[in-house]
Design an enzyme around this catalytic site. Sequence first.
Site, short mmCIF file in Angstrom:
data_model
loop_
_atom_site.label_atom_id
_atom_site.label_comp_id
_atom_site.label_asym_id
_atom_site.label_seq_id
_atom_site.Cartn_x
_atom_site.Cartn_y
_atom_site.Cartn_z
N ALA A 73 0.81 -1.22 0.00
CA ALA A 73 0.00 0.00 0.00
C ALA A 73 0.84 1.27 0.00
O ALA A 73 0.30 2.37 0.11
CB ALA A 73 -0.94 0.00 1.20
N THR A 117 2.61 2.40 -2.50
CA THR A 117 2.69 3.04 -3.82
C THR A 117 1.66 2.42 -4.77
O THR A 117 0.98 1.45 -4.42
CB THR A 117 4.12 2.91 -4.40
OG1 THR A 117 4.22 3.70 -5.59
CG2 THR A 117 4.44 1.46 -4.75
N GLY A 172 -1.97 -0.14 -4.71
CA GLY A 172 -2.21 -0.38 -3.29
C GLY A 172 -2.38 0.93 -2.53
O GLY A 172 -3.26 1.05 -1.67
N TYR A 231 5.46 -14.71 -14.31
CA TYR A 231 4.51 -13.69 -13.83
C TYR A 231 3.08 -14.15 -14.10
O TYR A 231 2.21 -14.09 -13.21
CB TYR A 231 4.78 -12.35 -14.52
CG TYR A 231 3.83 -11.25 -14.11
CD1 TYR A 231 3.85 -10.73 -12.81
CD2 TYR A 231 2.91 -10.71 -15.01
CE1 TYR A 231 2.97 -9.72 -12.43
CE2 TYR A 231 2.04 -9.70 -14.65
CZ TYR A 231 2.08 -9.20 -13.36
OH TYR A 231 1.20 -8.19 -12.97
N1 LIG Z 1 0.23 -1.69 -13.07
C1 LIG Z 1 -0.39 -2.53 -13.90
O1 LIG Z 1 -0.65 -2.22 -15.07
C2 LIG Z 1 -0.79 -3.89 -13.40
C3 LIG Z 1 -1.41 -4.75 -14.32
C4 LIG Z 1 -1.87 -5.98 -13.88
C5 LIG Z 1 -1.72 -6.35 -12.55
N2 LIG Z 1 -1.08 -5.51 -11.69
C6 LIG Z 1 -0.92 -5.95 -10.29
O2 LIG Z 1 -1.24 -4.91 -9.40
C7 LIG Z 1 -0.55 -5.09 -8.16
C8 LIG Z 1 0.04 -3.75 -7.72
O3 LIG Z 1 1.03 -3.38 -8.65
P1 LIG Z 1 1.38 -1.87 -9.04
O4 LIG Z 1 1.12 -1.75 -10.48
O5 LIG Z 1 0.75 -0.93 -8.08
O6 LIG Z 1 2.97 -1.94 -8.86
P2 LIG Z 1 4.00 -1.12 -7.95
O7 LIG Z 1 3.77 0.34 -8.10
O8 LIG Z 1 5.35 -1.66 -8.31
O9 LIG Z 1 3.62 -1.56 -6.48
C9 LIG Z 1 3.89 -2.88 -6.04
C10 LIG Z 1 3.82 -2.93 -4.53
O10 LIG Z 1 4.16 -4.25 -4.10
C11 LIG Z 1 5.15 -4.14 -3.08
N3 LIG Z 1 6.01 -5.31 -2.96
C12 LIG Z 1 6.80 -5.87 -3.89
N4 LIG Z 1 7.49 -6.89 -3.35
C13 LIG Z 1 7.14 -6.95 -2.03
C14 LIG Z 1 7.52 -7.76 -0.92
N5 LIG Z 1 8.46 -8.72 -1.03
N6 LIG Z 1 6.95 -7.56 0.28
C15 LIG Z 1 6.03 -6.57 0.43
N7 LIG Z 1 5.63 -5.76 -0.56
C16 LIG Z 1 6.19 -5.95 -1.78
C17 LIG Z 1 5.97 -2.91 -3.48
O11 LIG Z 1 6.75 -2.45 -2.41
P3 LIG Z 1 8.08 -1.57 -2.67
O12 LIG Z 1 7.62 -0.18 -3.04
O13 LIG Z 1 8.80 -1.62 -1.37
O14 LIG Z 1 8.83 -2.23 -3.81
C18 LIG Z 1 4.81 -1.98 -3.85
O15 LIG Z 1 4.22 -1.46 -2.69
C19 LIG Z 1 0.48 -6.18 -8.41
O16 LIG Z 1 0.04 -7.39 -7.84
C20 LIG Z 1 0.52 -6.31 -9.93
O17 LIG Z 1 0.83 -7.62 -10.36
C21 LIG Z 1 -0.62 -4.28 -12.09
#
Ligand SMILES: NC(=O)c1ccc[n+]([C@@H]2O[C@H](COP(=O)([O-])OP(=O)(O)OC[C@H]3O[C@@H](n4cnc5c(N)ncnc54)[C@H](OP(=O)(O)O)[C@@H]3O)[C@@H](O)[C@H]2O)c1
Length: 307
Positions: A21, A23, A26, A175
């Site tokens: 949450a 960034t 989340g 993935y």
């Molecule tokens: N963006 C898209 O277009 C898209 C598309 C399909 C699905 N999704 C899904 O949406 C979800 C959120 O992604 P997002 O796009 O918001 O990406 P993001 O901006 O990279 O955020 C990912 C979050 O996951 C956290 N995280 C990663 N590894 C972790 C760990 N080992 N322990 C705890 N937290 C961890 C990151 O923390 P840090 O900041 O510390 O790295 C960050 O808070 C993901 O599950 C992704 O697969 C996204």
Amino acid sequence: MSWTTKDIPTQAGRLAIVTGANTGLGYETALELAGAGAEVVVAARNPDKGGAAVARILTAHPAAKVRLELLDLSRLSDVAAFAERIAARHDTLDQLVNNAGVMMPPKRQVTPDGFELQFGVNYLAHYALTAHLLPLLRRGTAPRVVNLSSGAHHTGQIRFDDLDWRRGYSPWAAYSQSKLAMLMFAFELDRRSRAGGWGIMSNAAHPGFARTELIANGPGDHSVFARLNRTFMQPWMSQDAAQGALPQLFAATSPDAVGGGYYGPSRLFELVGPPKVARVAKQAMDQAAAKKLWEVSATLTGVSFPG
Ligand SMILES: NC(=O)c1ccc[n+]([C@@H]2O[C@H](COP(=O)([O-])OP(=O)(O)OC[C@H]3O[C@@H](n4cnc5c(N)ncnc54)[C@H](OP(=O)(O)O)[C@@H]3O)[C@@H](O)[C@H]2O)c1
């Protein structure tokens, strides 16, 4: 349907946990849930980033009940410790948004527990977290669990003979497997909740293509993948994180969301737009495979759901 954050019903009196949450999607989810009155636990692994997210939410909603709780999903011992701290402070939980994730690290990485990073963080850790928190969820008020999947699940297969990609690691296939696993887990949890009378609504969501840190944190900003995305996808077929978070907010709060539902954007092949019911790949509906995945996950994590 043109659902927006204005349609979120009051969340006053509810406790929500959102993983990842600090960034991206989340953060937007935590922000909106807190703005709607929920008490929100920002679950994040980095104290500085997590603290900054809490501060930003409090700036937007000064009366919000929000706090940081550290959680590193790459370590199952940390997942267990997090759940213990939550249980020590709260009797009930009303919303769990299993959002955190990592996408396509170019080289195969393993968690300290020995799992391929995407399988371990995106899926197995959320399986274990949900199992640990089940007693609190069962005591919650109209409790919901929302799993983040992705359009990538359509190309996913569960590689039961090599879940950790020891052979022929492919960033995209690994993935896709993790996101297919999240969708199958959401459906299986809903079936088991109905069968066992747990009273938990479990569903799933995907954001289409949202501009977050996902690419920078995975393939990297200078990768071919990132360059192709910047040139062809982002200008035409992407949306900001706030818009991308709408499907998961819909799944988490809308009276129209259902258990076993899957929600995503409505336009341009589900890449952008307001939420609607999303398309589910055939393999995600394979109940025998979902049952097998559930059982394998219990063995791998050492964490079981009751009965
Ligand atoms: N963006 C898209 O277009 C898209 C598309 C399909 C699905 N999704 C899904 O949406 C979800 C959120 O992604 P997002 O796009 O918001 O990406 P993001 O901006 O990279 O955020 C990912 C979050 O996951 C956290 N995280 C990663 N590894 C972790 C760990 N080992 N322990 C705890 N937290 C961890 C990151 O923390 P840090 O900041 O510390 O790295 C960050 O808070 C993901 O599950 C992704 O697969 C996204």
